[in-house]
Design a protein around this motif. Structure first.
Motif, PDB file in Angstrom:
ATOM      1  N   PHE A  18       0.856  -1.187   0.000  1.00  0.00           N
ATOM      2  CA  PHE A  18       0.000   0.000   0.000  1.00  0.00           C
ATOM      3  C   PHE A  18       0.891   1.235   0.000  1.00  0.00           C
ATOM      4  O   PHE A  18       1.782   1.354   0.853  1.00  0.00           O
ATOM      5  N   HIS A  60      -2.826  -1.189   7.774  1.00  0.00           N
ATOM      6  CA  HIS A  60      -2.473  -1.772   6.471  1.00  0.00           C
ATOM      7  C   HIS A  60      -2.164  -3.261   6.622  1.00  0.00           C
ATOM      8  O   HIS A  60      -2.516  -4.067   5.747  1.00  0.00           O
ATOM      9  N   GLY A 122      -3.160   0.469  -3.925  1.00  0.00           N
ATOM     10  CA  GLY A 122      -3.109  -0.875  -3.357  1.00  0.00           C
ATOM     11  C   GLY A 122      -2.663  -1.854  -4.430  1.00  0.00           C
ATOM     12  O   GLY A 122      -3.368  -2.055  -5.418  1.00  0.00           O
TER      13      GLY A 122
END
Lengths: 139, 139, 139
Positions: A18, A60, A122
């Motif tokens: 990410f 994340h 992403g």
């Protein structure tokens, strides 16, 4: 009406990653000269996402574990898509859960954001060059 | 090109709640004076959603159970994000599944909707003041 | 500013089906005369999706199995929504996972796509007439 287009390029070190791309999108809004309008930011590849959430590393890792639980990379034989010779069937599913794109309001020449909103790329099938598109329209 | 911006404020009684905000968005479209354009409606917070579905209480309970199955609130220790002192790791995941925003066409001065489409604010970490942004552009 | 609106109609043979609608959207962009702008494509029904991914039949079977695992059609009694007399509670959930809409940039009179991006209508409660809306704004 003004319009502005810019591509961002990425090559991640890991399969799943990410990346906070808010500064690049803010810069594109400035370059566009748009004061009032809409800013579209989308993955141009179908095993990647653009989404808005919190810039917090623990979150994340929670996203990564959540997505791996829903659509595990292994065994790759679990995906019919991988019979084509690919090994990224899971990445196509992860991208659907996280979404392809965000549309952000531009107000007074800036991204019109709440207090914690940050834009992320992403990547679910990384280690190759891939792109994000920014398109801004308005006045 | 016209543009219009409005914020809606919410403070829900429960952690998880769905609120039909279609009347407020319709009102914003009228105030905007836009006849043909696009209407963006997005959560300004990262533990909430804006989405379009049916205004049926049983379905909303189905949504709640579905999301709780995917990303349970308890045990809060299951989320790395909660090591920051938060207890809303689940809410960040639920919001990703339900989405941040909707973009609705404006045609002839109205939301251009199918027969059952209604816009909802989806709250997953409520009991605090949070906002939704409406941004309309067009002519 | 130009704007253009078109509806696409579908009646699928199966409950769950994915249909590539990219040619119809490309045709709408040409008819709109818009060179620079945004193209919204959304399901007008709340048990269907519009999404962008790969046109690969194995992947579509992976999507179907993935969604059936998350929100199985049977037993229909598992959904409170179905107490209303419907049997499509699962379809409302599948649609949320896959999304309602896509927003695509229009650049130089064309859909501004990465190499593999294709637009799909995702039907989760088919065998009845349903619609997709295309709305294009720009210049």
């Amino acid at each position: 009406m003004r319009s502005y287009r810019e591509e961002l390029w990425f090559q991640t070190a890991n399969r799943l990653e990410f990346i906070n791309i808010t500064p690049q999108v803010e810069s594109a809004v400035r370059k566009s000269g748009v004061r009032e309008g809409l800013c579209l930011v989308n993955a141009m590849h179908i095993t990647a996402s653009v989404f808005i959430n919190d810039d917090e590393p623990g979150l994340h890792r929670d996203f990564a574990r959540f997505l791996e639980g829903l659509a595990p990379h292994q065994p790759t034989s679990a995906y019919e898509h991988n019979k084509t010779g690919e090994d990224n069937g899971d990445a196509h599913l992860k991208r659907q859960v996280m979404g392809r794109e965000v549309v952000v309001a531009v107000t007074d020449g800036k991204l019109d954001f709440g207090p914690w909103e940050q834009i992320f790329y992403g990547e679910f099938d990384g280690r190759r060059r891939k792109r994000v598109l920014i398109k801004i329209i308005g006045e």
